[in-house]
Scaffold this motif. Structure first.
Motif, PDB file in Angstrom:
ATOM      1  N   TRP A 137       0.827  -1.199   0.000  1.00 19.64           N
ATOM      2  CA  TRP A 137       0.000   0.000   0.000  1.00 19.64           C
ATOM      3  C   TRP A 137       0.864   1.253   0.000  1.00 19.64           C
ATOM      4  CZ3 TRP A 137      -1.456  -4.381   2.677  1.00 19.64           C
ATOM      5  CH2 TRP A 137      -2.611  -5.000   2.209  1.00 19.64           C
ATOM      6  N   GLY A 138       1.914   1.259  -0.768  1.00 22.37           N
ATOM      7  CA  GLY A 138       2.766   2.434  -0.927  1.00 22.37           C
ATOM      8  C   GLY A 138       3.870   2.524   0.109  1.00 22.37           C
ATOM      9  N   ILE A 139       4.525   3.668   0.119  1.00 21.13           N
ATOM     10  CA  ILE A 139       5.607   3.928   1.077  1.00 21.13           C
ATOM     11  C   ILE A 139       4.972   4.263   2.416  1.00 21.13           C
ATOM     12  CG2 ILE A 139       7.535   5.435   1.644  1.00 21.13           C
ATOM     13  CD1 ILE A 139       7.974   5.778  -1.367  1.00 21.13           C
ATOM     14  N   ALA A 140       5.247   3.432   3.417  1.00 19.73           N
ATOM     15  CA  ALA A 140       4.568   3.601   4.703  1.00 19.73           C
ATOM     16  C   ALA A 140       5.251   2.776   5.780  1.00 19.73           C
ATOM     17  CB  ALA A 140       3.112   3.153   4.574  1.00 19.73           C
ATOM     18  N   SER A 141       4.847   3.013   7.015  1.00 25.08           N
ATOM     19  CA  SER A 141       5.215   2.139   8.127  1.00 25.08           C
ATOM     20  C   SER A 141       4.165   1.038   8.170  1.00 25.08           C
ATOM     21  CB  SER A 141       5.218   2.903   9.452  1.00 25.08           C
ATOM     22  OG  SER A 141       6.203   3.887   9.464  1.00 25.08           O
ATOM     23  N   TYR A 142       4.608  -0.199   8.170  1.00 33.11           N
ATOM     24  CA  TYR A 142       3.703  -1.345   8.152  1.00 33.11           C
ATOM     25  C   TYR A 142       3.743  -2.062   9.497  1.00 33.11           C
ATOM     26  CZ  TYR A 142       3.078  -0.878   3.141  1.00 33.11           C
ATOM     27  OH  TYR A 142       2.748  -0.414   1.906  1.00 33.11           O
ATOM     28  N   PHE A 143       2.577  -2.496   9.948  1.00 30.03           N
ATOM     29  CA  PHE A 143       2.450  -3.227  11.206  1.00 30.03           C
ATOM     30  C   PHE A 143       1.593  -4.446  10.955  1.00 30.03           C
ATOM     31  CE2 PHE A 143       3.016   1.242  12.060  1.00 30.03           C
ATOM     32  CZ  PHE A 143       4.048   1.240  12.963  1.00 30.03           C
ATOM     33  N   ALA A 144       1.897  -5.531  11.631  1.00 31.45           N
ATOM     34  CA  ALA A 144       1.157  -6.779  11.448  1.00 31.45           C
ATOM     35  C   ALA A 144       0.447  -7.156  12.733  1.00 31.45           C
ATOM     36  CB  ALA A 144       2.104  -7.895  11.034  1.00 31.45           C
ATOM     37  N   LYS A 145      -0.681  -7.796  12.586  1.00 32.64           N
ATOM     38  CA  LYS A 145      -1.444  -8.267  13.735  1.00 32.64           C
ATOM     39  C   LYS A 145      -0.681  -9.354  14.479  1.00 32.64           C
ATOM     40  CE  LYS A 145      -5.978 -10.156  14.866  1.00 32.64           C
ATOM     41  NZ  LYS A 145      -7.267 -10.592  14.313  1.00 32.64           N
ATOM     42  N   ASN A 146       0.012 -10.228  13.745  1.00 32.34           N
ATOM     43  CA  ASN A 146       0.761 -11.328  14.338  1.00 32.34           C
ATOM     44  C   ASN A 146       2.262 -11.120  14.138  1.00 32.34           C
ATOM     45  OD1 ASN A 146      -1.602 -12.826  15.052  1.00 32.34           O
ATOM     46  ND2 ASN A 146      -1.820 -13.339  12.895  1.00 32.34           N
ATOM     47  N   ALA A 147       3.016 -11.232  15.210  1.00 31.91           N
ATOM     48  CA  ALA A 147       4.469 -11.044  15.129  1.00 31.91           C
ATOM     49  C   ALA A 147       5.120 -12.048  14.192  1.00 31.91           C
ATOM     50  CB  ALA A 147       5.096 -11.147  16.525  1.00 31.91           C
ATOM     51  N   SER A 148       4.522 -13.212  14.019  1.00 32.26           N
ATOM     52  CA  SER A 148       5.104 -14.223  13.136  1.00 32.26           C
ATOM     53  C   SER A 148       5.197 -13.718  11.698  1.00 32.26           C
ATOM     54  CB  SER A 148       4.300 -15.517  13.192  1.00 32.26           C
ATOM     55  OG  SER A 148       2.955 -15.283  12.809  1.00 32.26           O
ATOM     56  N   TYR A 149       4.269 -12.866  11.278  1.00 28.30           N
ATOM     57  CA  TYR A 149       4.325 -12.286   9.930  1.00 28.30           C
ATOM     58  C   TYR A 149       5.512 -11.335   9.817  1.00 28.30           C
ATOM     59  CZ  TYR A 149       3.036  -9.869   5.669  1.00 28.30           C
ATOM     60  OH  TYR A 149       3.050  -9.341   4.411  1.00 28.30           O
ATOM     61  N   SER A 150       5.708 -10.476  10.808  1.00 26.56           N
ATOM     62  CA  SER A 150       6.793  -9.497  10.793  1.00 26.56           C
ATOM     63  C   SER A 150       8.161 -10.136  10.981  1.00 26.56           C
ATOM     64  CB  SER A 150       6.570  -8.453  11.894  1.00 26.56           C
ATOM     65  OG  SER A 150       5.367  -7.766  11.667  1.00 26.56           O
ATOM     66  N   ASN A 151       8.189 -11.345  11.481  1.00 31.32           N
ATOM     67  CA  ASN A 151       9.455 -12.024  11.732  1.00 31.32           C
ATOM     68  C   ASN A 151      10.328 -12.095  10.475  1.00 31.32           C
ATOM     69  OD1 ASN A 151      11.261 -13.507  13.446  1.00 31.32           O
ATOM     70  ND2 ASN A 151      10.608 -15.358  12.378  1.00 31.32           N
ATOM     71  N   GLY A 152       9.725 -12.180   9.327  1.00 33.57           N
ATOM     72  CA  GLY A 152      10.479 -12.234   8.082  1.00 33.57           C
ATOM     73  C   GLY A 152      11.158 -10.916   7.727  1.00 33.57           C
ATOM     74  N   TYR A 153      10.755  -9.830   8.377  1.00 32.58           N
ATOM     75  CA  TYR A 153      11.305  -8.502   8.105  1.00 32.58           C
ATOM     76  C   TYR A 153      12.173  -7.988   9.253  1.00 32.58           C
ATOM     77  CZ  TYR A 153       7.675  -8.648   4.570  1.00 32.58           C
ATOM     78  OH  TYR A 153       6.883  -9.011   3.512  1.00 32.58           O
ATOM     79  N   ARG A 154      12.456  -8.828  10.209  1.00 36.04           N
ATOM     80  CA  ARG A 154      13.211  -8.407  11.394  1.00 36.04           C
ATOM     81  C   ARG A 154      14.612  -7.936  11.018  1.00 36.04           C
ATOM     82  NH1 ARG A 154      13.497 -14.390  11.761  1.00 36.04           N
ATOM     83  NH2 ARG A 154      15.677 -14.848  11.350  1.00 36.04           N
ATOM     84  N   PHE A 155      15.204  -7.169  11.912  1.00 35.97           N
ATOM     85  CA  PHE A 155      16.557  -6.655  11.711  1.00 35.97           C
ATOM     86  C   PHE A 155      17.555  -7.628  12.316  1.00 35.97           C
ATOM     87  CE2 PHE A 155      20.172  -4.246  13.471  1.00 35.97           C
ATOM     88  CZ  PHE A 155      20.680  -3.712  12.296  1.00 35.97           C
ATOM     89  N   THR A 156      18.590  -7.964  11.572  1.00 36.14           N
ATOM     90  CA  THR A 156      19.662  -8.809  12.082  1.00 36.14           C
ATOM     91  C   THR A 156      20.825  -7.919  12.489  1.00 36.14           C
ATOM     92  OG1 THR A 156      19.021 -10.572  10.568  1.00 36.14           O
ATOM     93  CG2 THR A 156      21.209 -10.732  11.563  1.00 36.14           C
ATOM     94  N   VAL A 157      21.223  -8.007  13.745  1.00 35.07           N
ATOM     95  CA  VAL A 157      22.362  -7.229  14.239  1.00 35.07           C
ATOM     96  C   VAL A 157      23.616  -7.738  13.537  1.00 35.07           C
ATOM     97  CG1 VAL A 157      23.706  -6.576  16.268  1.00 35.07           C
ATOM     98  CG2 VAL A 157      21.222  -6.873  16.460  1.00 35.07           C
ATOM     99  N   PRO A 158      24.377  -6.841  12.898  1.00 31.51           N
ATOM    100  CA  PRO A 158      25.568  -7.278  12.150  1.00 31.51           C
ATOM    101  C   PRO A 158      26.533  -8.099  13.002  1.00 31.51           C
ATOM    102  CG  PRO A 158      25.090  -4.970  11.722  1.00 31.51           C
ATOM    103  CD  PRO A 158      24.171  -5.400  12.829  1.00 31.51           C
ATOM    104  N   SER A 159      27.107  -9.116  12.386  1.00 36.08           N
ATOM    105  CA  SER A 159      28.117 -10.002  12.984  1.00 36.08           C
ATOM    106  C   SER A 159      27.601 -10.772  14.193  1.00 36.08           C
ATOM    107  CB  SER A 159      29.368  -9.202  13.378  1.00 36.08           C
ATOM    108  OG  SER A 159      29.913  -8.554  12.247  1.00 36.08           O
ATOM    109  N   THR A 160      26.287 -10.968  14.290  1.00 41.41           N
ATOM    110  CA  THR A 160      25.715 -11.750  15.393  1.00 41.41           C
ATOM    111  C   THR A 160      24.572 -12.603  14.855  1.00 41.41           C
ATOM    112  OG1 THR A 160      23.962 -10.200  16.036  1.00 41.41           O
ATOM    113  CG2 THR A 160      26.150  -9.810  16.964  1.00 41.41           C
ATOM    114  N   THR A 161      24.000 -13.374  15.730  1.00 44.44           N
ATOM    115  CA  THR A 161      22.768 -14.097  15.407  1.00 44.44           C
ATOM    116  C   THR A 161      21.610 -13.505  16.205  1.00 44.44           C
ATOM    117  OG1 THR A 161      23.285 -15.741  17.106  1.00 44.44           O
ATOM    118  CG2 THR A 161      23.950 -16.246  14.839  1.00 44.44           C
TER     119      THR A 161
END
Length: 92
Positions: free
Chosen positions: A17-41
């Motif tokens: 839906w365009g350029i925006a901040s997106y939020f999901a009802k279930n965290a499991s959906y957003s899990n695919g977009y999570r931030f990975t801290v560099p050089s860590t797991t």
């Protein structure tokens, strides 16, 4: 910065839906977009309570949106207003 400005749109990318901040009802959906801290797991994700305000539900996606659509009714001053946000269905 006083912490009351919300999410910074300069970091947003284009989505369904365009350029925006997106939020999901279930965290499991957003899990695919999570931030990975560099050089860590280690992963980072925000857990927030979102107030959508006067929203419009748009089922088909429209990646060209730049703001929520205008309402078809005038406010008490006789001006047309935009919706506060857009909600949609990503199919699960």
């Amino acid at each position: 910065y006083n912490g009351q400005e919300g999410f910074d749109m300069r970091y947003c990318g284009s989505g369904m839906w365009g350029i925006a901040s997106y939020f999901a009802k279930n965290a499991s959906y957003s899990n695919g977009y999570r931030f990975t801290v560099p050089s860590t797991t280690t992963y980072q994700m925000f857990y927030v309570l979102v107030l959508v305000g006067d929203h419009i539900r748009i089922m088909p996606n429209d990646s060209t949106l730049k703001k929520p659509p205008t309402k078809n009714q005038k406010n008490s001053l006789g001006f047309l207003e935009d919706y506060d946000s857009v909600t949609g269905d990503t199919g699960g």
